[in-house]
Motif scaffolding. Structure first.
Motif, PDB file in Angstrom:
ATOM      1  N   VAL A  77       0.842  -1.208   0.000  1.00 19.93           N
ATOM      2  CA  VAL A  77       0.000   0.000   0.000  1.00 19.93           C
ATOM      3  C   VAL A  77       0.878   1.258   0.000  1.00 19.93           C
ATOM      4  N   VAL A  78       1.940   1.233   0.788  1.00 17.47           N
ATOM      5  CA  VAL A  78       2.862   2.377   0.853  1.00 17.47           C
ATOM      6  C   VAL A  78       3.476   2.624  -0.526  1.00 17.47           C
ATOM      7  N   LYS A  79       3.834   1.549  -1.200  1.00 26.08           N
ATOM      8  CA  LYS A  79       4.454   1.678  -2.519  1.00 26.08           C
ATOM      9  C   LYS A  79       3.476   2.320  -3.515  1.00 26.08           C
ATOM     10  N   ILE A  80       2.221   1.890  -3.447  1.00 28.43           N
ATOM     11  CA  ILE A  80       1.203   2.464  -4.349  1.00 28.43           C
ATOM     12  C   ILE A  80       1.068   3.970  -4.091  1.00 28.43           C
ATOM     13  N   LEU A  81       1.009   4.341  -2.813  1.00 34.50           N
ATOM     14  CA  LEU A  81       0.876   5.764  -2.477  1.00 34.50           C
ATOM     15  C   LEU A  81       2.097   6.555  -2.949  1.00 34.50           C
ATOM     16  N   LEU A  82       3.290   5.984  -2.781  1.00 29.49           N
ATOM     17  CA  LEU A  82       4.514   6.664  -3.233  1.00 29.49           C
ATOM     18  C   LEU A  82       4.485   6.840  -4.755  1.00 29.49           C
ATOM     19  N   ASP A  83       4.065   5.801  -5.462  1.00 31.07           N
ATOM     20  CA  ASP A  83       3.988   5.890  -6.926  1.00 31.07           C
ATOM     21  C   ASP A  83       2.979   6.951  -7.359  1.00 31.07           C
ATOM     22  N   GLU A  84       1.830   6.978  -6.688  1.00 33.17           N
ATOM     23  CA  GLU A  84       0.804   7.961  -7.043  1.00 33.17           C
ATOM     24  C   GLU A  84       1.276   9.384  -6.745  1.00 33.17           C
ATOM     25  N   LEU A  85       1.965   9.548  -5.625  1.00 33.73           N
ATOM     26  CA  LEU A  85       2.485  10.875  -5.274  1.00 33.73           C
ATOM     27  C   LEU A  85       3.490  11.358  -6.318  1.00 33.73           C
TER      28      LEU A  85
END
Ligand SMILES: [Fe+2]
Ligand SMILES: [Fe+2]
Length: 150
Positions: A77-85
């Motif tokens: 989930v953290v990785k997805i948020l980092l990618d989206e940011l």
């Protein structure tokens, strides 16, 4: 080398970066971009090292098996948020909101690691095994840092 001390030091570094980012506004695009890139690199290297060294070990220890599986999903989930940011412009309110959600996710995850996974891992392993795990974590981080774009 103490693996827990090494990972906790990473956590403190990440917290510091979140704190600095929180002091910025949508107008501080350059500062935000620089701090975010640092945060992204720190979190990525830390997460990959845990996934390569710590969690596989956790899956072998009955008291941490479930937590290890959960931790991998939290990293996801953290990785997805980092990618989206990275895809969003840091001068938007959407970016600010997403960063705040990322921070909450990371905080929750760190709390579980430091409150449960780390103490249980420490209890389950011998001093020698812990020392060896610390050395492997250090090596893994060095290797990953060598592959990160500057
Ligand atoms: Fe983690
Ligand atoms: Fe961690």
């Amino acid at each position: 080398m103490d693996p827990i001390a090494l990972l906790k030091a990473d956590h403190r570094k990440v917290e510091e970066l979140f704190k600095k980012l929180e002091d910025t506004t949508e107008r501080a695009v350059k500062t935000r971009t620089e701090l975010f890139e640092k945060l992204r690199m720190e979190l990525t290297v830390h997460a990959l090292a845990e996934e390569a060294v710590l969690y596989p070990e956790n899956k072998e220890i009955p008291s941490t098996r479930e937590l290890g599986f959960e931790a991998v999903e939290e990293h996801h989930v953290v990785k997805i948020l980092l990618d989206e940011l990275s895809e969003l412009s840091p001068d938007t309110e959407e970016w600010t909101a997403k960063l705040s959600v990322l921070k909450e996710n990371v905080q929750h995850h760190v709390k579980e690691e430091e409150g449960e996974i780390f103490p249980k891992t420490k209890k389950a392993l011998s001093a020698e095994e812990l020392d060896e795990m610390g050395a492997r974590l250090f090596e893994e981080k060095e290797k990953l840092l060598g592959h990160m774009p500057a």
